[in-house]
Motif scaffolding. Sequence first.
Motif, PDB file in Angstrom:
ATOM      1  N   VAL A 198      19.197  -0.601  -2.041  1.00 31.03           N
ATOM      2  CA  VAL A 198      18.546  -1.026  -3.371  1.00 31.03           C
ATOM      3  C   VAL A 198      18.550   0.598  -4.100  1.00 31.03           C
ATOM      4  O   VAL A 198      18.987   0.818  -5.107  1.00 31.03           O
ATOM      5  N   PHE A 199      18.384   1.480  -3.344  1.00 28.69           N
ATOM      6  CA  PHE A 199      18.381   3.233  -4.060  1.00 28.69           C
ATOM      7  C   PHE A 199      19.824   3.451  -4.470  1.00 28.69           C
ATOM      8  O   PHE A 199      20.020   3.786  -5.701  1.00 28.69           O
ATOM      9  N   ILE A 200      20.806   2.716  -3.697  1.00 27.96           N
ATOM     10  CA  ILE A 200      22.193   3.363  -4.157  1.00 27.96           C
ATOM     11  C   ILE A 200      22.658   2.518  -5.219  1.00 27.96           C
ATOM     12  O   ILE A 200      23.304   2.964  -6.209  1.00 27.96           O
ATOM     13  N   ALA A 201      22.049   1.300  -5.260  1.00 30.48           N
ATOM     14  CA  ALA A 201      22.090   0.238  -6.520  1.00 30.48           C
ATOM     15  C   ALA A 201      21.571   0.814  -7.718  1.00 30.48           C
ATOM     16  O   ALA A 201      22.167   1.036  -9.018  1.00 30.48           O
ATOM     17  N   PHE A 202      20.424   1.127  -7.615  1.00 33.55           N
ATOM     18  CA  PHE A 202      19.577   1.660  -8.965  1.00 33.55           C
ATOM     19  C   PHE A 202      20.380   3.190  -9.262  1.00 33.55           C
ATOM     20  O   PHE A 202      20.300   3.313 -10.409  1.00 33.55           O
ATOM     21  N   SER A 203      20.765   3.774  -8.234  1.00 35.09           N
ATOM     22  CA  SER A 203      21.370   5.251  -8.732  1.00 35.09           C
ATOM     23  C   SER A 203      22.400   4.940  -9.499  1.00 35.09           C
ATOM     24  O   SER A 203      23.119   5.833 -10.264  1.00 35.09           O
ATOM     25  N   ALA A 204      23.404   3.922  -8.999  1.00 35.90           N
ATOM     26  CA  ALA A 204      24.727   3.422  -9.717  1.00 35.90           C
ATOM     27  C   ALA A 204      24.391   3.089 -11.316  1.00 35.90           C
ATOM     28  O   ALA A 204      25.170   3.574 -12.014  1.00 35.90           O
ATOM     29  N   ILE A 205      23.422   2.310 -11.359  1.00 39.96           N
ATOM     30  CA  ILE A 205      22.984   2.164 -12.722  1.00 39.96           C
ATOM     31  C   ILE A 205      22.718   2.994 -13.558  1.00 39.96           C
ATOM     32  O   ILE A 205      23.212   3.452 -14.497  1.00 39.96           O
ATOM     33  N   ASP A 206      21.844   4.081 -12.834  1.00 40.07           N
ATOM     34  CA  ASP A 206      21.383   5.341 -13.674  1.00 40.07           C
ATOM     35  C   ASP A 206      22.457   6.068 -14.009  1.00 40.07           C
ATOM     36  O   ASP A 206      22.432   6.530 -15.107  1.00 40.07           O
ATOM     37  N   ALA A 207      23.530   6.119 -12.811  1.00 42.83           N
ATOM     38  CA  ALA A 207      24.595   7.093 -13.346  1.00 42.83           C
ATOM     39  C   ALA A 207      25.696   6.808 -14.365  1.00 42.83           C
ATOM     40  O   ALA A 207      26.361   7.498 -15.056  1.00 42.83           O
ATOM     41  N   THR A 208      25.672   5.220 -14.729  1.00 41.01           N
ATOM     42  CA  THR A 208      26.560   5.008 -15.744  1.00 41.01           C
ATOM     43  C   THR A 208      25.710   4.561 -17.097  1.00 41.01           C
ATOM     44  O   THR A 208      26.210   4.055 -17.966  1.00 41.01           O
ATOM     45  N   ARG A 209      24.620   4.884 -17.154  1.00 43.28           N
ATOM     46  CA  ARG A 209      23.902   5.005 -18.443  1.00 43.28           C
ATOM     47  C   ARG A 209      24.001   6.037 -19.319  1.00 43.28           C
ATOM     48  O   ARG A 209      24.176   7.154 -18.787  1.00 43.28           O
ATOM     49  N   CYS A 220       0.757  -1.103   0.095  1.00 41.49           N
ATOM     50  CA  CYS A 220      -0.048  -0.095  -0.051  1.00 41.49           C
ATOM     51  C   CYS A 220       0.865   1.412  -0.059  1.00 41.49           C
ATOM     52  O   CYS A 220       0.570   2.216  -0.823  1.00 41.49           O
ATOM     53  N   ALA A 221       1.945   1.416   0.942  1.00 39.70           N
ATOM     54  CA  ALA A 221       2.512   2.444   1.081  1.00 39.70           C
ATOM     55  C   ALA A 221       3.543   2.718  -0.263  1.00 39.70           C
ATOM     56  O   ALA A 221       3.518   3.791  -0.629  1.00 39.70           O
ATOM     57  N   SER A 222       3.841   1.689  -0.972  1.00 38.45           N
ATOM     58  CA  SER A 222       4.803   1.983  -2.286  1.00 38.45           C
ATOM     59  C   SER A 222       3.874   2.475  -3.213  1.00 38.45           C
ATOM     60  O   SER A 222       4.019   3.449  -3.979  1.00 38.45           O
ATOM     61  N   LEU A 223       2.471   2.052  -3.299  1.00 34.46           N
ATOM     62  CA  LEU A 223       1.476   2.525  -4.394  1.00 34.46           C
ATOM     63  C   LEU A 223       1.177   3.849  -4.176  1.00 34.46           C
ATOM     64  O   LEU A 223       1.082   4.854  -4.982  1.00 34.46           O
ATOM     65  N   LEU A 224       0.787   4.235  -2.899  1.00 34.38           N
ATOM     66  CA  LEU A 224       0.395   5.775  -2.516  1.00 34.38           C
ATOM     67  C   LEU A 224       1.726   6.550  -2.623  1.00 34.38           C
ATOM     68  O   LEU A 224       1.623   7.660  -3.103  1.00 34.38           O
ATOM     69  N   GLY A 225       2.869   5.852  -2.457  1.00 34.12           N
ATOM     70  CA  GLY A 225       4.146   6.797  -2.557  1.00 34.12           C
ATOM     71  C   GLY A 225       4.448   7.194  -3.880  1.00 34.12           C
ATOM     72  O   GLY A 225       5.130   8.525  -3.960  1.00 34.12           O
ATOM     73  N   VAL A 226       4.181   6.543  -4.829  1.00 32.67           N
ATOM     74  CA  VAL A 226       4.355   7.072  -6.369  1.00 32.67           C
ATOM     75  C   VAL A 226       3.638   8.325  -6.375  1.00 32.67           C
ATOM     76  O   VAL A 226       4.315   9.233  -6.872  1.00 32.67           O
ATOM     77  N   SER A 242       7.298  -1.364 -10.503  1.00 34.13           N
ATOM     78  CA  SER A 242       8.617  -1.730  -9.678  1.00 34.13           C
ATOM     79  C   SER A 242       8.845  -1.178  -8.292  1.00 34.13           C
ATOM     80  O   SER A 242       9.243  -1.762  -7.496  1.00 34.13           O
ATOM     81  N   SER A 243       8.144  -0.205  -7.885  1.00 34.82           N
ATOM     82  CA  SER A 243       7.971   0.324  -6.459  1.00 34.82           C
ATOM     83  C   SER A 243       7.355  -0.899  -5.806  1.00 34.82           C
ATOM     84  O   SER A 243       7.597  -1.245  -4.469  1.00 34.82           O
ATOM     85  N   ALA A 244       6.224  -1.270  -6.213  1.00 31.36           N
ATOM     86  CA  ALA A 244       5.601  -2.382  -5.310  1.00 31.36           C
ATOM     87  C   ALA A 244       6.311  -3.438  -5.204  1.00 31.36           C
ATOM     88  O   ALA A 244       6.401  -4.041  -3.968  1.00 31.36           O
ATOM     89  N   ILE A 245       7.051  -4.057  -6.224  1.00 30.58           N
ATOM     90  CA  ILE A 245       7.897  -5.156  -5.836  1.00 30.58           C
ATOM     91  C   ILE A 245       9.067  -4.894  -5.024  1.00 30.58           C
ATOM     92  O   ILE A 245       9.437  -5.463  -4.211  1.00 30.58           O
ATOM     93  N   LEU A 250      11.244   6.615  -4.840  1.00 28.08           N
ATOM     94  CA  LEU A 250      12.492   7.125  -5.543  1.00 28.08           C
ATOM     95  C   LEU A 250      13.417   6.254  -6.181  1.00 28.08           C
ATOM     96  O   LEU A 250      13.929   6.444  -7.154  1.00 28.08           O
ATOM     97  N   SER A 251      13.729   5.216  -5.639  1.00 28.67           N
ATOM     98  CA  SER A 251      14.484   4.172  -6.402  1.00 28.67           C
ATOM     99  C   SER A 251      14.133   3.838  -7.633  1.00 28.67           C
ATOM    100  O   SER A 251      14.755   3.749  -8.646  1.00 28.67           O
ATOM    101  N   SER A 252      12.647   3.585  -7.737  1.00 31.58           N
ATOM    102  CA  SER A 252      12.058   3.164  -9.063  1.00 31.58           C
ATOM    103  C   SER A 252      12.131   4.121 -10.125  1.00 31.58           C
ATOM    104  O   SER A 252      12.427   4.225 -11.325  1.00 31.58           O
ATOM    105  N   MET A 253      11.968   5.579  -9.623  1.00 32.06           N
ATOM    106  CA  MET A 253      12.099   6.711 -10.658  1.00 32.06           C
ATOM    107  C   MET A 253      13.485   6.737 -11.515  1.00 32.06           C
ATOM    108  O   MET A 253      13.742   7.417 -12.485  1.00 32.06           O
ATOM    109  N   ARG A 254      14.823   6.185 -10.691  1.00 32.59           N
ATOM    110  CA  ARG A 254      16.117   6.321 -10.895  1.00 32.59           C
ATOM    111  C   ARG A 254      16.032   5.390 -12.537  1.00 32.59           C
ATOM    112  O   ARG A 254      16.679   5.824 -13.336  1.00 32.59           O
TER     113      ARG A 254
END
Lengths: 233, 346
Positions: B335-346, B76-82, B301-304, B286-290
């Motif tokens: 997770v946030f750091i991992a996603f940011s790392a991937i985002d920053a190297t794209r 619930c929190a993740s869906l509302l969070g988006v 992705s947020s839900a998962i 925030l992680s998913s938006m990366r």
Amino acid sequence: MALIAIQDVTIAFEGTVAVDRVSFEVARGDYLVIVGENGSGKSTLMRAMLGLVKPRSGRIVYGDGLEKNRIGYLPQQTAAQRDFPASVEEVVLSGCVNRMGTRFFYNRADREKALGNMKLLDVERLRKKSYRTLSGGQQQRALLARALCATDAMLLLDEPVTGLDPNAAAEFYEVIRSLNRDHGVTVVMVSHDLSGAMRDAGKVLVMNRGMDFFGSLEDYRTRFAEGMVKGHG
Amino acid sequence: MGDLLRRCLMKRTDPDAPQKRRRGAAVALWGVMALLVLWALFNLRAIGDAFVQFHAFLAYRFIRRALIVGMLVSLCASLLGVTLVLKRYSMIGDGLSHVGFGALTVAMALGFVTSEGLPAFLPQGLRGAVARLCAGIAANPLPFTLVIVVVCAFLLLRISEHSRMRGDSAIALISTSALAVGVIVTSMTSGMNVDVYNYMFGSILAMSTSDVYVSVTLSAVVLVLFALFYPRIFAVTFDEMFARATGVRAGGYNMLIALLTAMTVVVGMRMMGTLLISSLIIFPALSSMRLFSSFRAVTISSAIISVACFALGMLLSCVYSLPTGAGIVAINLVVFIAFSAIDATR
Ligand SMILES: Nc1ncnc2c1ncn2[C@@H]1O[C@H](COP(=O)(O)OP(=O)(O)O)[C@@H](O)[C@H]1O
Ligand SMILES: [Mg+2]
């Protein structure tokens, strides 16, 4: 009968008057450009035409088969939108919400309408692209496609070319003109860019809280001759 | 001096500056990731053991209960969070959790009210009734807390929409005040005991059977409403003005989202801790938006992420007896750091 008639409308926010006793009409097929200084009440007037702000006095009457919810709106862009994660398709499709009535989901007709408008505005090949990665001109065309999903009759555009480079702006005006001439869409546009917007306009409204001028483009030109010199320069 | 100035100016106009900064960020983020992976490799055995141990924990009813409630609340929190994050309302979740803490401590303190302690000029019968009501609230503080938090949710929404005060300062005002009330009330009554500590940082022991029912109902409501109104929620989130202009009652949807957020916060806060519950709302989005660029992908992705991070965080919490909320936030941060790392190297 006019599509929309503004009758002696005054709008105020907590005591300060933003729009002061304005009256004019927009008829089917018109191309009206609203100009005026920053803070002269152009956006507020436009929001009132959409029913988003209530006038303190006066009336706004919809006619000629136009419904309030069936106007296509292109708002002045906010910062929040620019980095929003959404595909172009999602954005354009969201213009169909006013056709849903009591339905919960988009149906096939909605999707076809969205696709048609993406083709019309040449953003179809960007449909899976993220809105935030588009150029300013592409973003505006996507938002215009969304507005067209919401209407067949009337577009209200609030400073649509602000922030676009001259080429993108010229292209955008071209699209608007073609919508107005070839597709019979009534256009009301707020603009700072006098030279570009005026070239195609049929009518001009000059806002200065009150209404400084409302009339045809020719009348405007004879009235504000010096402004035109600037406009051509 | 002039040289320094010139160098500053050159830095400003360096055309590669954003790219360099990006590369720097990528290096730093991948560095952190590499350290984490190295640590994991050297501790494979311990990690395996942790999973085995967690599996053993699952034999306990209360652990299974906590897992179910937590995963549903995370969903619930993740869906509302988006939508909350995208509408720049993420502070509301934070504010509400502090209000929840204040309300919870007040509810507990009501347990100390006795009919003798009430002013003597009140009739005997009224004093008895008030004392019984207070005792009832103290015994079952959830409904009371829920009412207070829902009322504050409406208030916060109103403030951030209409007030001349900046929305975030207004929320900070309310949330710190509520926290202060909570702290004052606790130190005047029970003192900072284990209960209060658990309320602040979260405990899996707090879940009762009724919590399971409440959370199952809540998440069913959130899921159904979110699915049914998905097109309209997107419209309101992406561009409220346009949505209003096309006849979507945006105010109603904002209220609905605030209401569901309030309920999610109240159900989740005793497990996550009032100080950390808002991370459940903010982090997955925030992680998913990366990584993802469509609304639908971000939502899924947020839900998962949210549910997976909860399960892993709970494992940490069980095996290493950490406060639950802290473990979950730690996993979310990774997770946030991992996603940011991937985002920053794209
Ligand atoms: N929501 C609002 N609350 C208070 N004042 C407003 C609001 N919207 C506009 N105004 C005020 O109304 C006046 C006209 O604003 P606006 O219509 O945005 O001007 P324009 O679009 O012509 O630049 C301004 O003085 C502005 O400060
Ligand atoms: Mg404006």
